[in-house]
Design a protein around this motif. Structure first.
Motif, PDB file in Angstrom:
ATOM      1  N   GLY A 104     -23.879  -2.551 -43.536  1.00 41.23           N
ATOM      2  CA  GLY A 104     -24.476  -3.460 -44.426  1.00 41.23           C
ATOM      3  C   GLY A 104     -24.583  -4.944 -43.874  1.00 41.23           C
ATOM      4  N   SER A 105     -23.808  -5.560 -43.143  1.00 47.43           N
ATOM      5  CA  SER A 105     -23.668  -6.827 -42.662  1.00 47.43           C
ATOM      6  C   SER A 105     -24.752  -7.202 -41.510  1.00 47.43           C
ATOM      7  CB  SER A 105     -22.196  -7.431 -42.540  1.00 47.43           C
ATOM      8  OG  SER A 105     -22.295  -8.392 -41.484  1.00 47.43           O
ATOM      9  N   THR A 106     -24.966  -8.559 -41.351  1.00 48.09           N
ATOM     10  CA  THR A 106     -25.829  -8.368 -40.042  1.00 48.09           C
ATOM     11  C   THR A 106     -25.098  -9.258 -39.010  1.00 48.09           C
ATOM     12  OG1 THR A 106     -26.837 -10.626 -41.223  1.00 48.09           O
ATOM     13  CG2 THR A 106     -28.269  -8.649 -41.106  1.00 48.09           C
ATOM     14  N   ASP A 107     -23.870  -9.786 -39.403  1.00 52.25           N
ATOM     15  CA  ASP A 107     -23.132 -10.277 -38.338  1.00 52.25           C
ATOM     16  C   ASP A 107     -22.199  -9.391 -37.538  1.00 52.25           C
ATOM     17  OD1 ASP A 107     -23.439 -12.756 -39.582  1.00 52.25           O
ATOM     18  OD2 ASP A 107     -21.930 -12.673 -40.747  1.00 52.25           O
ATOM     19  N   ILE A 108     -22.364  -9.490 -36.055  1.00 51.74           N
ATOM     20  CA  ILE A 108     -22.161  -8.500 -35.069  1.00 51.74           C
ATOM     21  C   ILE A 108     -20.759  -9.230 -34.164  1.00 51.74           C
ATOM     22  CG2 ILE A 108     -22.449  -7.246 -33.080  1.00 51.74           C
ATOM     23  CD1 ILE A 108     -25.528  -7.078 -33.823  1.00 51.74           C
ATOM     24  N   GLU A 109     -19.687  -8.400 -34.596  1.00 52.67           N
ATOM     25  CA  GLU A 109     -18.621  -9.143 -33.580  1.00 52.67           C
ATOM     26  C   GLU A 109     -18.896  -8.403 -32.276  1.00 52.67           C
ATOM     27  OE1 GLU A 109     -15.268 -10.064 -35.634  1.00 52.67           O
ATOM     28  OE2 GLU A 109     -13.892  -9.660 -34.094  1.00 52.67           O
ATOM     29  N   ARG A 110     -18.994  -9.174 -31.210  1.00 56.49           N
ATOM     30  CA  ARG A 110     -19.484  -8.559 -30.037  1.00 56.49           C
ATOM     31  C   ARG A 110     -18.245  -8.119 -29.345  1.00 56.49           C
ATOM     32  NH1 ARG A 110     -24.262 -10.179 -29.755  1.00 56.49           N
ATOM     33  NH2 ARG A 110     -24.503  -8.941 -27.760  1.00 56.49           N
ATOM     34  N   TRP A 111     -18.577  -6.938 -28.624  1.00 51.22           N
ATOM     35  CA  TRP A 111     -17.152  -6.185 -27.697  1.00 51.22           C
ATOM     36  C   TRP A 111     -16.874  -7.166 -26.962  1.00 51.22           C
ATOM     37  CZ3 TRP A 111     -15.793  -1.935 -29.480  1.00 51.22           C
ATOM     38  CH2 TRP A 111     -16.459  -0.952 -30.061  1.00 51.22           C
ATOM     39  N   SER A 112     -17.613  -8.106 -26.122  1.00 49.50           N
ATOM     40  CA  SER A 112     -16.696  -8.978 -25.050  1.00 49.50           C
ATOM     41  C   SER A 112     -15.903  -9.955 -25.843  1.00 49.50           C
ATOM     42  CB  SER A 112     -17.848 -10.021 -24.549  1.00 49.50           C
ATOM     43  OG  SER A 112     -18.752 -10.543 -25.550  1.00 49.50           O
ATOM     44  N   ASP A 113     -15.998 -10.382 -27.159  1.00 47.66           N
ATOM     45  CA  ASP A 113     -14.992 -11.105 -27.865  1.00 47.66           C
ATOM     46  C   ASP A 113     -13.705 -10.374 -28.163  1.00 47.66           C
ATOM     47  OD1 ASP A 113     -16.745 -13.247 -27.628  1.00 47.66           O
ATOM     48  OD2 ASP A 113     -17.556 -13.232 -29.545  1.00 47.66           O
ATOM     49  N   LEU A 114     -14.102  -9.119 -28.829  1.00 52.31           N
ATOM     50  CA  LEU A 114     -13.077  -8.221 -29.396  1.00 52.31           C
ATOM     51  C   LEU A 114     -12.320  -8.085 -28.347  1.00 52.31           C
ATOM     52  CD1 LEU A 114     -14.429  -5.928 -32.003  1.00 52.31           C
ATOM     53  CD2 LEU A 114     -12.326  -5.719 -31.304  1.00 52.31           C
ATOM     54  N   LEU A 115     -12.831  -7.541 -27.223  1.00 49.53           N
ATOM     55  CA  LEU A 115     -11.949  -7.011 -25.992  1.00 49.53           C
ATOM     56  C   LEU A 115     -11.054  -8.165 -25.457  1.00 49.53           C
ATOM     57  CD1 LEU A 115     -14.285  -4.475 -24.555  1.00 49.53           C
ATOM     58  CD2 LEU A 115     -12.488  -3.828 -25.876  1.00 49.53           C
ATOM     59  N   VAL A 136     -14.087  15.057 -25.102  1.00 47.57           N
ATOM     60  CA  VAL A 136     -15.081  14.108 -24.506  1.00 47.57           C
ATOM     61  C   VAL A 136     -14.574  12.585 -24.627  1.00 47.57           C
ATOM     62  CG1 VAL A 136     -17.545  12.901 -24.913  1.00 47.57           C
ATOM     63  CG2 VAL A 136     -17.124  15.458 -24.938  1.00 47.57           C
ATOM     64  N   ARG A 137     -14.755  12.028 -23.581  1.00 49.92           N
ATOM     65  CA  ARG A 137     -14.269  10.436 -23.543  1.00 49.92           C
ATOM     66  C   ARG A 137     -15.242   9.411 -23.726  1.00 49.92           C
ATOM     67  NH1 ARG A 137     -10.782  10.433 -19.659  1.00 49.92           N
ATOM     68  NH2 ARG A 137     -12.016   9.618 -18.033  1.00 49.92           N
ATOM     69  N   VAL A 138     -15.313   8.694 -24.619  1.00 52.56           N
ATOM     70  CA  VAL A 138     -16.175   7.414 -24.756  1.00 52.56           C
ATOM     71  C   VAL A 138     -15.445   6.436 -24.310  1.00 52.56           C
ATOM     72  CG1 VAL A 138     -17.806   6.218 -26.331  1.00 52.56           C
ATOM     73  CG2 VAL A 138     -17.590   8.827 -26.440  1.00 52.56           C
ATOM     74  N   THR A 139     -16.233   5.276 -23.830  1.00 50.66           N
ATOM     75  CA  THR A 139     -15.685   4.155 -23.246  1.00 50.66           C
ATOM     76  C   THR A 139     -16.650   3.105 -23.556  1.00 50.66           C
ATOM     77  OG1 THR A 139     -14.549   5.181 -21.544  1.00 50.66           O
ATOM     78  CG2 THR A 139     -14.443   2.874 -21.245  1.00 50.66           C
ATOM     79  N   VAL A 140     -16.464   1.946 -23.994  1.00 48.24           N
ATOM     80  CA  VAL A 140     -17.242   0.875 -24.255  1.00 48.24           C
ATOM     81  C   VAL A 140     -16.830  -0.402 -23.672  1.00 48.24           C
ATOM     82  CG1 VAL A 140     -18.230   1.282 -26.558  1.00 48.24           C
ATOM     83  CG2 VAL A 140     -16.107   0.049 -26.324  1.00 48.24           C
ATOM     84  N   TYR A 141     -17.884  -1.201 -22.918  1.00 47.40           N
ATOM     85  CA  TYR A 141     -17.636  -2.321 -22.037  1.00 47.40           C
ATOM     86  C   TYR A 141     -17.866  -3.583 -22.575  1.00 47.40           C
ATOM     87  CZ  TYR A 141     -16.766   1.689 -18.713  1.00 47.40           C
ATOM     88  OH  TYR A 141     -16.495   2.650 -18.167  1.00 47.40           O
ATOM     89  N   ARG A 199     -10.066 -10.940 -26.668  1.00 42.12           N
ATOM     90  CA  ARG A 199      -9.021 -11.266 -27.693  1.00 42.12           C
ATOM     91  C   ARG A 199      -7.731 -10.162 -27.472  1.00 42.12           C
ATOM     92  NH1 ARG A 199     -12.863 -12.496 -31.430  1.00 42.12           N
ATOM     93  NH2 ARG A 199     -12.063 -10.855 -32.782  1.00 42.12           N
ATOM     94  N   SER A 200      -8.189  -8.946 -27.194  1.00 45.45           N
ATOM     95  CA  SER A 200      -6.987  -7.873 -27.235  1.00 45.45           C
ATOM     96  C   SER A 200      -6.537  -7.844 -25.697  1.00 45.45           C
ATOM     97  CB  SER A 200      -7.691  -6.847 -27.679  1.00 45.45           C
ATOM     98  OG  SER A 200      -8.271  -6.972 -28.736  1.00 45.45           O
ATOM     99  N   GLY A 201      -7.020  -8.484 -24.749  1.00 43.97           N
ATOM    100  CA  GLY A 201      -6.741  -8.624 -23.507  1.00 43.97           C
ATOM    101  C   GLY A 201      -7.153  -7.140 -22.890  1.00 43.97           C
ATOM    102  N   LEU A 202      -8.159  -6.592 -23.275  1.00 36.09           N
ATOM    103  CA  LEU A 202      -8.492  -5.229 -22.730  1.00 36.09           C
ATOM    104  C   LEU A 202      -9.796  -5.378 -22.113  1.00 36.09           C
ATOM    105  CD1 LEU A 202      -8.363  -3.238 -25.927  1.00 36.09           C
ATOM    106  CD2 LEU A 202      -6.757  -3.136 -23.780  1.00 36.09           C
ATOM    107  N   GLU A 203     -10.175  -4.744 -20.777  1.00 32.28           N
ATOM    108  CA  GLU A 203     -11.117  -4.484 -20.070  1.00 32.28           C
ATOM    109  C   GLU A 203     -12.142  -3.463 -20.623  1.00 32.28           C
ATOM    110  OE1 GLU A 203     -10.042  -3.805 -16.211  1.00 32.28           O
ATOM    111  OE2 GLU A 203      -9.262  -5.936 -16.216  1.00 32.28           O
ATOM    112  N   SER A 204     -11.795  -2.732 -21.358  1.00 36.39           N
ATOM    113  CA  SER A 204     -12.760  -1.746 -21.945  1.00 36.39           C
ATOM    114  C   SER A 204     -12.215  -0.920 -23.297  1.00 36.39           C
ATOM    115  CB  SER A 204     -13.199  -0.520 -21.037  1.00 36.39           C
ATOM    116  OG  SER A 204     -12.154  -0.012 -20.579  1.00 36.39           O
ATOM    117  N   LEU A 205     -12.766  -0.066 -23.797  1.00 33.77           N
ATOM    118  CA  LEU A 205     -11.847   0.316 -25.062  1.00 33.77           C
ATOM    119  C   LEU A 205     -12.486   1.946 -24.807  1.00 33.77           C
ATOM    120  CD1 LEU A 205     -10.263  -0.222 -27.346  1.00 33.77           C
ATOM    121  CD2 LEU A 205     -12.174  -0.384 -28.764  1.00 33.77           C
TER     122      LEU A 205
END
Ligand code: MCN
Ligand code: MOS
Length: 747
Positions: free
Chosen positions: A568-579, A456-461, A581-587
């Protein structure tokens, strides 16, 4: 015309509650594909249409054994619109298909002049329209040289079935001879046909060395391999799509002749070819549940403890293809009996290819065993529920390892309670309703637990949504829906944020929708895919100086709506930022299961268990039998979606009523022709034959996999027929040792 079916038009599941209210697994979500099916927007293979496409019609053999001496097609070829008539003389020579366990195909069609069964394809007529093709097919005349056919079970020598080894533990003969109670019986089960409402067929489109197949299949990944092997093209050159199926029930598990013929005809003519089976051909071209004849010897001590079971089955098969068997396979696992001997034998007859049909083998074998146990209980004057409870096993009797889960005892106890079994007068013919005889019967059911190779393949945007891809077909069970539920839980999303698409071999390879194993296999692979996704995130942030998650290990990360955070943390690192910064359109990540045992040999993988309680009423004057109540309690591990799982059990129960009272393919003993090959002549239960069915699930999540899932799709059918047979005995005092039970048996 000219709509080329590309992708399934499935909406994302509708989230009925806010995204934060996880888990989604365990909730009653309705089927996401339902509205599309109702509105005619779900593309089936019969909807596949391309410009320039030819229609194919089959000409099938009218003898069971012999050879074709001539095919006279001049009259057919002269008709308007007829393009070609293919026979063994001009059809491409093909290689044998792959030897896939449980999925081996019949030998390729139209390779020589030999005939092995009535209904075997002998020619394919190709024309511009469907009507022209069928009219021309009627005008094709075939000459045969007929040879004597082996059609009856007694006509063939039994032979072993390689994948169903004989089993033996203890000393069955000695235990039998010294037992307090003994039952010996011969039991027969009829041939049944799956016959899903959706006619099966395929559209094949060649483009150079690549072929695209729109098919009715429960297993696109296998059909791709079958076509590639037979036509000698690389796997990458075959694409098979089956986003929707109008039911399968096992009929869609094999690379049947019709799809090979469509692909071959398209190759020969250089045009797309569509071959849809007719309803009568659904009886001959896509397999069926084969006829069995079984012998059973069951013995017990005076307290009802089983001392021996000897179960032997003969299973009808085709000359060129053995039947699946598995009739006695569950017997060795069912009860805690020290002395058990089982064997399945195939009979090579001049009959059509058989295949799996819902609970294949398990249903037939269980029926014989559960009727025998009822006879044993009667002989010992022990309540039949009690007799079963006394013989249950919390370990797999074959391996001695504890089951990864079993709630069979609870199935029996709760079922008895819901049914009101305590009020049963055990004496046959003792219970009445006016002039009607009332009978109460019980049977237990067990179905093997499997996990099959699946990816199975999972992709996040960046927008926080996700996609899941897998090549399996949702055959009507609700796979699209449950995959959305599971993915939503694992990703911290709502199901409507997950785009689920399946049924295309361009997606990660998948197991069949079969063996009641797809839900569990996909669920497990999905868990692994999401674990891998977390690993990938950990790798990304490890080198990302701007990430607050830098240095985190994968198991310290939590996937939530919108992104990733430390557990346990409430600070979310957003996919939009994460992707970004890595130059990715999806993961993306892929998860794979291969069915291997990861328990370290500490347990035996359990399948589903169940108990069925049935009330029948019989009018003794005219023999009319009605099933008035069914209570079905099942242990299927973690239930992913109770609404859909209940539907599965309801459908299975109706199938069980069909096998018990109606379904019976009549093969003409002289010609081998299916004599009742229409849905007017082959009886199935109608609404009037189906009572209210009380469905309950019990048991804990199974320990064998992290998902806790066991199969639901087939277990509901198993045990229904013997419970009805046992109820018939209770009502009438008659032991009927065959299925189906006909009205004439009750007069
Ligand atoms: N499910 C659940 N909880 C579980 C397991 C399953 O809620 N623990 C539900 C899900 O909706 C899942 C369905 O039950 O989609 C079936 O799951 P599973 O038992 O894994 O069976 P498969 O997905 O492998 O489906 C095949 C199975 C078989 S082998 C036959 S035969 C059969 C059956 O499903 N054919 C069917 N049910 C059918 N139902 C329909 N409508 N059409 C068929 O052809
Ligand atoms: Mo089910 S008979 O395994 O398709």
């Amino acid at each position: 015309m000219t709509t080329y079916v590309t992708a399934p038009a499935v909406d994302r599941p509708t989230a009925t509650e806010p995204a934060t209210a996880t888990p989604w697994v365990g909730r009653d979500l309705t089927r996401v594909d339902g509205p599309h099916k109702i509105a005619g927007r779900a593309p089936y293979s019969s909807d596949a249409d391309v410009p320039g496409m030819l229609h194919a019609a089959l000409v099938t053999s009218t003898i069971a054994h012999g050879r074709v001496t001539d095919v006279r097609a001049a009259e057919a070829l002269a008709l308007a619109g007829v393009v070609d008539v293919l026979t063994w003389r001009n059809f491409p020579r093909l290689a044998p298909g792959p030897e896939v366990p449980l999925g081996w195909p019949p030998p390729p069609p139209l390779q020589d002049d030999g005939i092995g069964f009535h209904g075997q394809p002998v020619a394919v007529v190709l024309a511009e329209t469907l009507e022209q093709a069928h009219e021309a097919a009627r005008r094709v005349e075939v000459d045969y040289e007929e040879q004597p056919a082996r059609l009856a079970l007694d006509d063939a020598e039994p032979e072993p079935i390689p994948w169903v080894p004989d089993s033996s533990r203890g000393d069955t003969g000695a235990a039998w001879r010294s037992a307090a109670a003994r039952v010996e019986l011969e039991y027969r089960t009829a041939e049944n046909v799956n016959n899903p409402l959706g006619l099966m067929g395929a559209l094949a489109v060649w483009d150079g060395d690549r072929v695209d197949v729109h098919d009715s299949t429960q297993w696109p990944t296998l059909v791709r391999r079958g076509i590639a092997t037979m036509f000698g093209v690389p796997l990458a050159g075959v694409r098979v799509r089956s986003p929707f199926l109008g039911g399968g029930f096992g009929a869609g598990l094999i690379t049947w002749d019709y799809k090979v013929l469509a692909v071959g005809a398209a190759r020969v003519t250089g045009r797309p070819v569509k071959l849809m089976l007719t309803r009568p051909q659904m009886f001959t071209q896509v397999g069926h549940r084969p006829e069995t004849r079984q012998t059973l010897r069951v013995s017990a001590a005076a307290d009802g403890t089983l001392t021996s079971v000897e179960h032997r089955a003969l299973v009808a098969g085709a000359v060129e293809r053995l039947p699946l068997g598995l009739v006695t396979a569950a017997t060795a696992h069912g009860y805690a009996c020290p002395n058990v001997t089982t064997s399945d034998r195939a009979l090579r007859l001049h009959r059509r290819y058989s295949s799996a049909m819902r609970g294949p083998g398990e249903h037939e074998g269980n029926a014989a065993l559960e009727v025998a146990l009822d006879e044993l209980a009667e002989q010992l004057a022990i309540d039949p529920v009690e007799l079963r409870l006394r013989n249950l096993s919390t370990v797999d009797p074959a391996s001695g390892l504890p089951w990864s889960s079993t709630a069979l005892a609870e199935c029996l106890r709760l079922g008895a309670e819901r049914f009101g079994w305590g009020d049963r007068d055990p004496r046959p013919r003792s219970m009445r309703d006016g002039d009607l005889l009332v009978g109460w019967g019980v049977a237990a059911a067990a179905y093997g637990g499997y996990e099959l190779p699946t990816s199975v393949r999972v992709t996040v945007y960046p927008d926080g949504s996700a996609a899941v891809r897998n090549a399996a077909t949702d055959i009507g069970t609700g796979t699209y829906t449950i995959v959305g539920q599971i993915a939503a839980d694992l990703l911290g999303l709502a199901p409507d944020q997950v785009d689920v698409d399946m049924g295309d071999t361009e997606m990660p390879p998948s197991a069949q929708s079969g063996g009641s194993a797809l839900a569990g296999s996909v669920a497990h692979a999905l868990h692994r895919a999401v674990d891998r996704l977390r690993d990938t995130v950990a790798e990304l942030v490890a080198t990302d100086a701007d990430s607050a998650l830098g240095g985190a290990a994968a198991d310290e990360l939590e996937l939530v709506a919108g992104g990733v955070r430390m557990v346990g943390s409430t600070d979310i690192e957003r996919w939009s930022d994460l992707l970004a910064r890595s130059g990715l359109e999806s993961l993306s990540s892929e998860g794979t299961v291969d069915g291997s045992d990861t328990s370290g040999g500490t347990m035996a993988r359990a399948g589903a268990f169940g108990a069925r309680f049935v009330e029948v009423v019989i009018d003794p004057v005219i023999g009319r039998l009605r099933v008035r109540r069914v209570v079905s309690v099942n242990d299927c591990g973690r239930v992913l979606n109770p609404l859909l799982a209940r539907s599965q059990i309801l459908g299975g129960t109706v199938g069980g009523i069909g096998a018990a009272l109606f379904e019976d393919v009549t093969v003409d003993p002289d010609t081998g022709r299916v004599a009742n090959g229409t849905l007017a002549d082959y009886l199935v239960p109608t609404h009037a034959d189906v009572p209210d069915i009380d469905v309950t699930f019990v048991g804990d999540p199974d320990r064998f996999t992290p998902t806790g899932v066991k199969g639901v799709g087939e277990v509901g059918l198993i045990g229904v027929a013997p419970a009805i047979a046992n109820a018939v005995h209770h009502a009438t005092g008659r032991r009927i040792r065959h299925l189906p039970i006909h009205l004439e048996d009750l007069l």
